[in-house]
Design a protein around this motif. Structure first.
Motif, PDB file in Angstrom:
ATOM      1  N   GLU A 184       0.870  -1.170   0.000  1.00 34.51           N
ATOM      2  CA  GLU A 184       0.000   0.000   0.000  1.00 34.51           C
ATOM      3  C   GLU A 184       0.909   1.223   0.000  1.00 34.51           C
ATOM      4  OE1 GLU A 184      -3.652   2.052   2.488  1.00 34.51           O
ATOM      5  OE2 GLU A 184      -2.845   0.134   3.166  1.00 34.51           O
ATOM      6  N   PHE A 185       0.712   2.077  -1.006  1.00 30.42           N
ATOM      7  CA  PHE A 185       1.560   3.249  -1.184  1.00 30.42           C
ATOM      8  C   PHE A 185       0.942   4.468  -0.509  1.00 30.42           C
ATOM      9  CE2 PHE A 185       2.182   0.421  -4.780  1.00 30.42           C
ATOM     10  CZ  PHE A 185       3.561   0.288  -4.797  1.00 30.42           C
ATOM     11  N   GLU A 186       1.810   5.371  -0.045  1.00 29.32           N
ATOM     12  CA  GLU A 186       1.333   6.639   0.493  1.00 29.32           C
ATOM     13  C   GLU A 186       0.776   7.471  -0.658  1.00 29.32           C
ATOM     14  OE1 GLU A 186       4.630   8.341   2.597  1.00 29.32           O
ATOM     15  OE2 GLU A 186       4.503   6.858   4.203  1.00 29.32           O
ATOM     16  N   ASP A 187      -0.147   8.362  -0.342  1.00 27.53           N
ATOM     17  CA  ASP A 187      -0.780   9.193  -1.363  1.00 27.53           C
ATOM     18  C   ASP A 187       0.250   9.975  -2.166  1.00 27.53           C
ATOM     19  OD1 ASP A 187      -3.292   8.343  -0.583  1.00 27.53           O
ATOM     20  OD2 ASP A 187      -3.604  10.030   0.782  1.00 27.53           O
ATOM     21  N   GLY A 188       0.064   9.999  -3.483  1.00 27.98           N
ATOM     22  CA  GLY A 188       0.901  10.794  -4.373  1.00 27.98           C
ATOM     23  C   GLY A 188       2.240  10.177  -4.727  1.00 27.98           C
ATOM     24  N   GLN A 189       2.490   8.942  -4.314  1.00 28.83           N
ATOM     25  CA  GLN A 189       3.775   8.295  -4.597  1.00 28.83           C
ATOM     26  C   GLN A 189       3.750   7.616  -5.967  1.00 28.83           C
ATOM     27  OE1 GLN A 189       6.602   8.392  -2.676  1.00 28.83           O
ATOM     28  NE2 GLN A 189       5.435   9.844  -1.453  1.00 28.83           N
ATOM     29  N   ASP A 190       4.915   7.638  -6.635  1.00 30.69           N
ATOM     30  CA  ASP A 190       5.095   6.937  -7.904  1.00 30.69           C
ATOM     31  C   ASP A 190       5.382   5.474  -7.575  1.00 30.69           C
ATOM     32  OD1 ASP A 190       5.733   5.979 -10.412  1.00 30.69           O
ATOM     33  OD2 ASP A 190       7.612   7.098 -10.576  1.00 30.69           O
ATOM     34  N   ASP A 191       4.413   4.593  -7.830  1.00 32.81           N
ATOM     35  CA  ASP A 191       4.554   3.190  -7.428  1.00 32.81           C
ATOM     36  C   ASP A 191       5.760   2.508  -8.052  1.00 32.81           C
ATOM     37  OD1 ASP A 191       2.911   3.481  -9.788  1.00 32.81           O
ATOM     38  OD2 ASP A 191       2.445   1.351  -9.649  1.00 32.81           O
ATOM     39  N   LYS A 192       6.088   2.836  -9.298  1.00 27.92           N
ATOM     40  CA  LYS A 192       7.227   2.198  -9.964  1.00 27.92           C
ATOM     41  C   LYS A 192       8.545   2.591  -9.293  1.00 27.92           C
ATOM     42  CE  LYS A 192       5.049   1.775 -14.532  1.00 27.92           C
ATOM     43  NZ  LYS A 192       4.080   0.890 -14.067  1.00 27.92           N
ATOM     44  N   ALA A 193       8.697   3.857  -8.952  1.00 29.99           N
ATOM     45  CA  ALA A 193       9.915   4.321  -8.284  1.00 29.99           C
ATOM     46  C   ALA A 193      10.032   3.716  -6.889  1.00 29.99           C
ATOM     47  CB  ALA A 193       9.918   5.842  -8.207  1.00 29.99           C
ATOM     48  N   VAL A 194       8.922   3.665  -6.163  1.00 27.79           N
ATOM     49  CA  VAL A 194       8.930   3.090  -4.818  1.00 27.79           C
ATOM     50  C   VAL A 194       9.281   1.607  -4.887  1.00 27.79           C
ATOM     51  CG1 VAL A 194       7.519   2.544  -2.788  1.00 27.79           C
ATOM     52  CG2 VAL A 194       7.333   4.798  -3.864  1.00 27.79           C
ATOM     53  N   MET A 195       8.741   0.892  -5.860  1.00 32.33           N
ATOM     54  CA  MET A 195       9.003  -0.542  -5.970  1.00 32.33           C
ATOM     55  C   MET A 195      10.457  -0.836  -6.331  1.00 32.33           C
ATOM     56  SD  MET A 195       6.543  -2.190  -4.811  1.00 32.33           S
ATOM     57  CE  MET A 195       7.147  -3.831  -5.220  1.00 32.33           C
ATOM     58  N   LYS A 196      11.114   0.064  -7.050  1.00 26.72           N
ATOM     59  CA  LYS A 196      12.547  -0.119  -7.320  1.00 26.72           C
ATOM     60  C   LYS A 196      13.318  -0.058  -6.009  1.00 26.72           C
ATOM     61  CE  LYS A 196      12.670   1.403 -12.092  1.00 26.72           C
ATOM     62  NZ  LYS A 196      13.167   2.375 -13.048  1.00 26.72           N
ATOM     63  N   ALA A 197      12.927   0.861  -5.129  1.00 29.15           N
ATOM     64  CA  ALA A 197      13.558   0.968  -3.812  1.00 29.15           C
ATOM     65  C   ALA A 197      13.226  -0.259  -2.957  1.00 29.15           C
ATOM     66  CB  ALA A 197      13.111   2.253  -3.119  1.00 29.15           C
ATOM     67  N   VAL A 198      11.993  -0.762  -3.085  1.00 27.19           N
ATOM     68  CA  VAL A 198      11.586  -1.964  -2.352  1.00 27.19           C
ATOM     69  C   VAL A 198      12.439  -3.155  -2.799  1.00 27.19           C
ATOM     70  CG1 VAL A 198       9.730  -3.672  -2.088  1.00 27.19           C
ATOM     71  CG2 VAL A 198       9.237  -1.228  -1.836  1.00 27.19           C
ATOM     72  N   LEU A 199      12.620  -3.312  -4.095  1.00 30.57           N
ATOM     73  CA  LEU A 199      13.427  -4.424  -4.616  1.00 30.57           C
ATOM     74  C   LEU A 199      14.855  -4.333  -4.077  1.00 30.57           C
ATOM     75  CD1 LEU A 199      13.727  -6.916  -6.385  1.00 30.57           C
ATOM     76  CD2 LEU A 199      14.181  -5.403  -8.320  1.00 30.57           C
ATOM     77  N   LYS A 200      15.407  -3.138  -4.059  1.00 28.60           N
ATOM     78  CA  LYS A 200      16.765  -2.931  -3.540  1.00 28.60           C
ATOM     79  C   LYS A 200      16.838  -3.337  -2.057  1.00 28.60           C
ATOM     80  CE  LYS A 200      20.393   0.566  -3.359  1.00 28.60           C
ATOM     81  NZ  LYS A 200      20.752   1.941  -3.651  1.00 28.60           N
ATOM     82  N   ALA A 201      15.832  -2.931  -1.280  1.00 19.22           N
ATOM     83  CA  ALA A 201      15.797  -3.278   0.147  1.00 19.22           C
ATOM     84  C   ALA A 201      15.645  -4.786   0.343  1.00 19.22           C
ATOM     85  CB  ALA A 201      14.649  -2.535   0.833  1.00 19.22           C
ATOM     86  N   CYS A 202      14.825  -5.415  -0.470  1.00 20.17           N
ATOM     87  CA  CYS A 202      14.608  -6.861  -0.352  1.00 20.17           C
ATOM     88  C   CYS A 202      15.850  -7.646  -0.755  1.00 20.17           C
ATOM     89  CB  CYS A 202      13.411  -7.287  -1.187  1.00 20.17           C
ATOM     90  SG  CYS A 202      11.831  -6.771  -0.470  1.00 20.17           S
ATOM     91  N   LYS A 203      16.600  -7.152  -1.721  1.00 19.18           N
ATOM     92  CA  LYS A 203      17.814  -7.849  -2.151  1.00 19.18           C
ATOM     93  C   LYS A 203      18.875  -7.830  -1.054  1.00 19.18           C
ATOM     94  CE  LYS A 203      17.439  -8.177  -7.065  1.00 19.18           C
ATOM     95  NZ  LYS A 203      17.547  -9.592  -7.313  1.00 19.18           N
ATOM     96  N   LYS A 204      18.795  -6.874  -0.126  1.00 23.52           N
ATOM     97  CA  LYS A 204      19.710  -6.865   1.019  1.00 23.52           C
ATOM     98  C   LYS A 204      19.375  -8.014   1.964  1.00 23.52           C
ATOM     99  CE  LYS A 204      20.666  -1.924   0.993  1.00 23.52           C
ATOM    100  NZ  LYS A 204      20.472  -0.648   1.694  1.00 23.52           N
ATOM    101  N   VAL A 205      18.105  -8.411   1.996  1.00 21.14           N
ATOM    102  CA  VAL A 205      17.655  -9.516   2.843  1.00 21.14           C
ATOM    103  C   VAL A 205      17.951 -10.848   2.160  1.00 21.14           C
ATOM    104  CG1 VAL A 205      15.624 -10.634   3.857  1.00 21.14           C
ATOM    105  CG2 VAL A 205      15.841  -8.139   3.912  1.00 21.14           C
TER     106      VAL A 205
END
Length: 72
Positions: free
Chosen positions: A43-64
């Motif tokens: 669930e994204f915060e209002d006004g966020q670019d989902d594609k940009a946020v998901m790139k950051a999510v993928l980066k964070a998950c790859k650390k795990v």
């Protein structure tokens, strides 16, 4: 806005760690990673670019789990 993504994660513990990591990413309001269904709901915060946020999510998950995959 809430979206569901197909993921590849190897174990329930890793899925839990990925969920925690996802929740720390800027622009993410809430997240759930389900190991059994191999799906991540974000669930994204209002006004966020989902594609940009998901790139950051993928980066964070790859650390795990460096071999995790998220179908964006």
């Amino acid at each position: 806005m809430k979206k569901t993504y197909k993921i590849e994660v190897d174990c329930a513990n890793c899925a839990n760690k990925m969920e925690v990591a996802t929740k720390t990413v800027a622009g993410v309001k809430d997240a759930n990673v389900n190991f059994m269904t191999q799906k991540m709901t974000v669930e994204f915060e209002d006004g966020q670019d989902d594609k940009a946020v998901m790139k950051a999510v993928l980066k964070a998950c790859k650390k795990v789990e460096d071999d995790c995959e998220i179908e964006l």
